[in-house]
Write a protein that holds these residues in place. Structure first.
Motif, PDB file in Angstrom:
ATOM      1  N   LEU A 251     -12.508  32.700  23.860  1.00 42.40           N
ATOM      2  CA  LEU A 251     -13.284  33.273  24.954  1.00 42.40           C
ATOM      3  C   LEU A 251     -14.560  33.910  24.419  1.00 42.40           C
ATOM      4  O   LEU A 251     -14.532  34.640  23.423  1.00 42.40           O
ATOM      5  N   LEU A 252     -15.664  33.635  25.098  1.00 40.46           N
ATOM      6  CA  LEU A 252     -16.982  34.138  24.703  1.00 40.46           C
ATOM      7  C   LEU A 252     -17.537  35.085  25.747  1.00 40.46           C
ATOM      8  O   LEU A 252     -17.401  34.847  26.952  1.00 40.46           O
ATOM      9  N   TRP A 253     -18.211  36.158  25.280  1.00 36.66           N
ATOM     10  CA  TRP A 253     -19.112  36.932  26.112  1.00 36.66           C
ATOM     11  C   TRP A 253     -20.527  36.490  25.781  1.00 36.66           C
ATOM     12  O   TRP A 253     -20.952  36.594  24.620  1.00 36.66           O
ATOM     13  N   ASP A 254     -21.264  36.019  26.764  1.00 38.11           N
ATOM     14  CA  ASP A 254     -22.674  35.655  26.599  1.00 38.11           C
ATOM     15  C   ASP A 254     -23.488  36.733  27.312  1.00 38.11           C
ATOM     16  O   ASP A 254     -23.636  36.718  28.533  1.00 38.11           O
ATOM     17  N   ILE A 255     -24.010  37.684  26.541  1.00 38.48           N
ATOM     18  CA  ILE A 255     -24.693  38.849  27.097  1.00 38.48           C
ATOM     19  C   ILE A 255     -26.182  38.557  27.248  1.00 38.48           C
ATOM     20  O   ILE A 255     -26.845  38.163  26.277  1.00 38.48           O
ATOM     21  N   GLY A 256     -26.705  38.790  28.442  1.00 36.27           N
ATOM     22  CA  GLY A 256     -28.096  38.438  28.721  1.00 36.27           C
ATOM     23  C   GLY A 256     -28.188  36.939  28.912  1.00 36.27           C
ATOM     24  O   GLY A 256     -28.946  36.247  28.238  1.00 36.27           O
ATOM     25  N   GLY A 257     -27.399  36.437  29.859  1.00 34.68           N
ATOM     26  CA  GLY A 257     -27.176  34.993  29.986  1.00 34.68           C
ATOM     27  C   GLY A 257     -28.417  34.154  30.175  1.00 34.68           C
ATOM     28  O   GLY A 257     -28.446  33.001  29.760  1.00 34.68           O
ATOM     29  N   GLY A 258     -29.468  34.694  30.830  1.00 35.65           N
ATOM     30  CA  GLY A 258     -30.694  33.924  31.028  1.00 35.65           C
ATOM     31  C   GLY A 258     -30.463  32.692  31.879  1.00 35.65           C
ATOM     32  O   GLY A 258     -30.283  32.765  33.087  1.00 35.65           O
ATOM     33  N   SER A 259     -30.431  31.536  31.232  1.00 36.19           N
ATOM     34  CA  SER A 259     -30.151  30.273  31.919  1.00 36.19           C
ATOM     35  C   SER A 259     -28.717  29.803  31.690  1.00 36.19           C
ATOM     36  O   SER A 259     -28.316  28.757  32.193  1.00 36.19           O
ATOM     37  N   GLY A 260     -27.970  30.550  30.886  1.00 34.39           N
ATOM     38  CA  GLY A 260     -26.560  30.236  30.668  1.00 34.39           C
ATOM     39  C   GLY A 260     -26.295  29.215  29.590  1.00 34.39           C
ATOM     40  O   GLY A 260     -25.162  28.752  29.439  1.00 34.39           O
ATOM     41  N   SER A 261     -27.308  28.867  28.796  1.00 38.44           N
ATOM     42  CA  SER A 261     -27.150  27.735  27.880  1.00 38.44           C
ATOM     43  C   SER A 261     -26.096  27.967  26.802  1.00 38.44           C
ATOM     44  O   SER A 261     -25.368  27.037  26.434  1.00 38.44           O
ATOM     45  N   GLY A 263     -23.361  29.981  26.935  1.00 36.95           N
ATOM     46  CA  GLY A 263     -22.034  29.889  27.548  1.00 36.95           C
ATOM     47  C   GLY A 263     -21.671  28.470  27.939  1.00 36.95           C
ATOM     48  O   GLY A 263     -20.541  28.028  27.753  1.00 36.95           O
ATOM     49  N   VAL A 264     -22.640  27.737  28.475  1.00 34.14           N
ATOM     50  CA  VAL A 264     -22.406  26.349  28.878  1.00 34.14           C
ATOM     51  C   VAL A 264     -21.989  25.506  27.676  1.00 34.14           C
ATOM     52  O   VAL A 264     -21.000  24.765  27.723  1.00 34.14           O
ATOM     53  N   GLU A 265     -22.734  25.619  26.587  1.00 36.61           N
ATOM     54  CA  GLU A 265     -22.445  24.743  25.439  1.00 36.61           C
ATOM     55  C   GLU A 265     -21.221  25.203  24.659  1.00 36.61           C
ATOM     56  O   GLU A 265     -20.576  24.396  23.990  1.00 36.61           O
ATOM     57  N   TRP A 266     -20.894  26.485  24.752  1.00 39.27           N
ATOM     58  CA  TRP A 266     -19.611  26.950  24.219  1.00 39.27           C
ATOM     59  C   TRP A 266     -18.479  26.234  24.953  1.00 39.27           C
ATOM     60  O   TRP A 266     -17.547  25.702  24.346  1.00 39.27           O
ATOM     61  N   LEU A 267     -18.526  26.202  26.281  1.00 42.79           N
ATOM     62  CA  LEU A 267     -17.462  25.588  27.074  1.00 42.79           C
ATOM     63  C   LEU A 267     -17.382  24.083  26.877  1.00 42.79           C
ATOM     64  O   LEU A 267     -16.296  23.494  26.950  1.00 42.79           O
ATOM     65  N   ALA A 275     -15.506  31.357  29.017  1.00 42.27           N
ATOM     66  CA  ALA A 275     -16.731  32.117  28.764  1.00 42.27           C
ATOM     67  C   ALA A 275     -17.110  32.949  29.981  1.00 42.27           C
ATOM     68  O   ALA A 275     -16.906  32.537  31.123  1.00 42.27           O
ATOM     69  N   TYR A 276     -17.693  34.116  29.699  1.00 41.99           N
ATOM     70  CA  TYR A 276     -18.285  34.992  30.710  1.00 41.99           C
ATOM     71  C   TYR A 276     -19.761  35.138  30.368  1.00 41.99           C
ATOM     72  O   TYR A 276     -20.104  35.523  29.244  1.00 41.99           O
ATOM     73  N   ALA A 277     -20.619  34.836  31.318  1.00 40.22           N
ATOM     74  CA  ALA A 277     -22.055  35.035  31.156  1.00 40.22           C
ATOM     75  C   ALA A 277     -22.443  36.287  31.932  1.00 40.22           C
ATOM     76  O   ALA A 277     -22.206  36.375  33.137  1.00 40.22           O
ATOM     77  N   VAL A 278     -23.028  37.262  31.232  1.00 38.68           N
ATOM     78  CA  VAL A 278     -23.409  38.527  31.850  1.00 38.68           C
ATOM     79  C   VAL A 278     -24.919  38.539  32.027  1.00 38.68           C
ATOM     80  O   VAL A 278     -25.672  38.413  31.047  1.00 38.68           O
ATOM     81  N   GLU A 279     -25.363  38.666  33.267  1.00 37.13           N
ATOM     82  CA  GLU A 279     -26.801  38.629  33.579  1.00 37.13           C
ATOM     83  C   GLU A 279     -27.092  39.658  34.678  1.00 37.13           C
ATOM     84  O   GLU A 279     -26.464  39.624  35.737  1.00 37.13           O
ATOM     85  N   ARG A 280     -28.040  40.536  34.426  1.00 32.82           N
ATOM     86  CA  ARG A 280     -28.325  41.593  35.392  1.00 32.82           C
ATOM     87  C   ARG A 280     -29.176  41.117  36.568  1.00 32.82           C
ATOM     88  O   ARG A 280     -29.121  41.692  37.646  1.00 32.82           O
ATOM     89  N   ASP A 281     -29.954  40.063  36.385  1.00 31.54           N
ATOM     90  CA  ASP A 281     -30.837  39.578  37.443  1.00 31.54           C
ATOM     91  C   ASP A 281     -30.076  38.612  38.361  1.00 31.54           C
ATOM     92  O   ASP A 281     -29.594  37.573  37.903  1.00 31.54           O
ATOM     93  N   PRO A 282     -29.952  38.918  39.655  1.00 32.18           N
ATOM     94  CA  PRO A 282     -29.161  38.058  40.555  1.00 32.18           C
ATOM     95  C   PRO A 282     -29.680  36.626  40.641  1.00 32.18           C
ATOM     96  O   PRO A 282     -28.890  35.672  40.719  1.00 32.18           O
ATOM     97  N   GLY A 283     -31.006  36.459  40.638  1.00 33.21           N
ATOM     98  CA  GLY A 283     -31.559  35.103  40.696  1.00 33.21           C
ATOM     99  C   GLY A 283     -31.181  34.287  39.489  1.00 33.21           C
ATOM    100  O   GLY A 283     -30.827  33.099  39.601  1.00 33.21           O
ATOM    101  N   ARG A 284     -31.258  34.888  38.312  1.00 34.86           N
ATOM    102  CA  ARG A 284     -30.862  34.174  37.095  1.00 34.86           C
ATOM    103  C   ARG A 284     -29.360  33.924  37.073  1.00 34.86           C
ATOM    104  O   ARG A 284     -28.905  32.878  36.579  1.00 34.86           O
ATOM    105  N   ALA A 285     -28.589  34.872  37.592  1.00 35.44           N
ATOM    106  CA  ALA A 285     -27.136  34.679  37.631  1.00 35.44           C
ATOM    107  C   ALA A 285     -26.778  33.457  38.474  1.00 35.44           C
ATOM    108  O   ALA A 285     -25.910  32.658  38.101  1.00 35.44           O
ATOM    109  N   GLU A 286     -27.453  33.292  39.618  1.00 33.45           N
ATOM    110  CA  GLU A 286     -27.211  32.114  40.444  1.00 33.45           C
ATOM    111  C   GLU A 286     -27.619  30.842  39.709  1.00 33.45           C
ATOM    112  O   GLU A 286     -26.959  29.804  39.811  1.00 33.45           O
TER     113      GLU A 286
END
Length: 408
Positions: A251-261, A263-267, A275-286
């Protein structure tokens, strides 16, 4: 408790061992379709349909029939994406006798002449069709376990959208039964009406000539990601995944996910990774969610909120990547404290302030501190020169029991 695999051919297709277990049972649990396959004259046991949702109801069901001869019906091989796994996890392997039947994989490969060991399997039963995208590679053969009559059309649509429209599909219905049928077509031209809900779909993958090629290792093309510039670029991403060293089930924590790359490539390295991608900006999280779905890992969990505030509720990680927010108060401490012995932490930065912070942690905990520099060839008048990208400072470290870090 006995778990009996049964095929679409029903009672006539069962070996005598399985028939004997069902005759002797006082109660038989199964789905309505499986229970309907048992002739009343041969199996007089009480018939109990599975409740929904299934897994939470299993302990109560087992307690209800404790001390009675209980049989459970499963489609095909109970240990192949079947109820056998759930029952052995809850009751323990010693409490469960499994009597397998040929699986859909075995039947389909036998009909198609495909080697079982070279055929990848993706189940869409209770799972989003986007999961299939991670298995698509030119020339590969994939068997899709269908969720119902509409799944073939859904698969054909996904293949076309992902650049695999030329792929050939074979839909096999009622495998093993007297009324077994099969039909074929090309994904981008698929027009068949929904057929029998009991089907599997064989995909002979063919990539369209103009489709973006996605490899099987980290470092996908940057163009594979929808992004607003917050993207760990391809070459640095490949080096980062190498430092994180994902292994099956981790299991990975991807902190400051940005575009999620990350976390995506880990999976994408293994179906069992999480994996969990942590992103504070709602638009980027989507956006992370959209990228994950398109690249075949819709199970990436996106957590919207600031780190370290949202980290306390996450499960213990095997590895942590920090791609943004390094200077946030308490972030490095929270990530370090969350890691178990043997856990890995990798942090990337392009700023002097964050680099100084990483240097401090490197002196304290060891690990490896490197600078990654990439230059791209670009036109310079009538010639060609190098354009240097911003260098990335990367700290990677493995935590251990005795010193808190593994010095390398």
């Amino acid at each position: 408790m006995s778990v009996v695999g049964i095929g679409a051919d029903g009672w006539p297709g069962l070996p005598e061992t399985s028939r004997s277990v069902l005759r002797a049972a006082e109660a038989v649990v199964g789905g309505p379709r499986q229970l309907a396959l048992l002739p009343a004259g041969e199996c007089a046991a009480e018939r109990v349909p599975w409740p929904s949702p299934l897994r939470p109801a299993v302990p109560g069901l087992l307690a209800r029939y404790a001390g009675r001869r209980l049989a459970v019906l499963a489609s095909g091989d109970p240990m192949f994406y079947g109820i056998g796994r759930t029952l052995t996890e809850i009751a323990g392997p010693a409490a469960v006798e499994v009597l397998p039947h040929p699986s859909a994989l075995s039947y389909a490969c036998a009909r198609l002449g495909w080697p079982v060991e070279e055929t990848e399997v993706v189940t869409l039963v209770g799972r989003p069709a986007d999961r299939l995208a991670a298995a698509l590679h030119d020339g590969r053969r994939v068997l899709v376990l269908s969720a119902g009559a509409d799944t073939p059309a859904e698969v054909a649509e996904l293949l076309t959208e992902r650049g695999f429209g030329p792929s050939r599909l074979t839909v096999l219905e009622q495998l093993g039964a007297e009324n077994e049928t099969a039909y074929q077509g090309v994904a981008e031209d698929w027009s068949r009406a929904p057929g029998d809900p009991l089907n599997v779909i064989a995909v002979d993958c063919r990539r369209a000539p103009d489709a973006l090629r996605l490899g099987a290792v980290p470092g996908l093309p940057d163009a594979a990601y929808e992004n607003d510039g917050q993207l760990t670029k391809r070459h640095v991403r490949a080096a980062t995944l190498a430092a994180l060293a994902p292994a099956p089930g981790e299991l990975l924590w991807d902190i400051g996910g940005g575009s999620g790359s990350i976390g995506v490539e880990w999976l994408r390295t293994h179906p069992s990774c999480r994996a969990y991608a942590v992103e504070r900006d709602p638009g980027r999280a989507e956006r992370i969610g959209r990228n994950a779905a398109r690249l075949g890992v819709p199970h990436l969990t996106v957590v919207t909120g600031p780190a370290p505030d949202v980290l306390a509720e996450l499960p213990t990680p095997d590895a942590v990547f920090i791609g943004g927010g390094l200077t946030a108060p308490g972030l490095l401490d929270a990530c370090w404290d969350a890691l178990p012995a043997g856990g890995r932490l990798v942090a990337n930065t392009v700023t002097l302030e964050s680099e100084a912070l990483l240097a401090t942690w490197y002196r304290r905990h060891g690990g490896e501190l490197v600078k990654l520099a990439v230059a791209h060839a670009v036109p310079v008048g009538g010639f060609t020169g190098w354009r240097q990208a911003m260098p990335v400072t990367q700290w990677s470290v493995t935590k251990n029991d005795e010193t808190g870090a593994e010095r390398r």
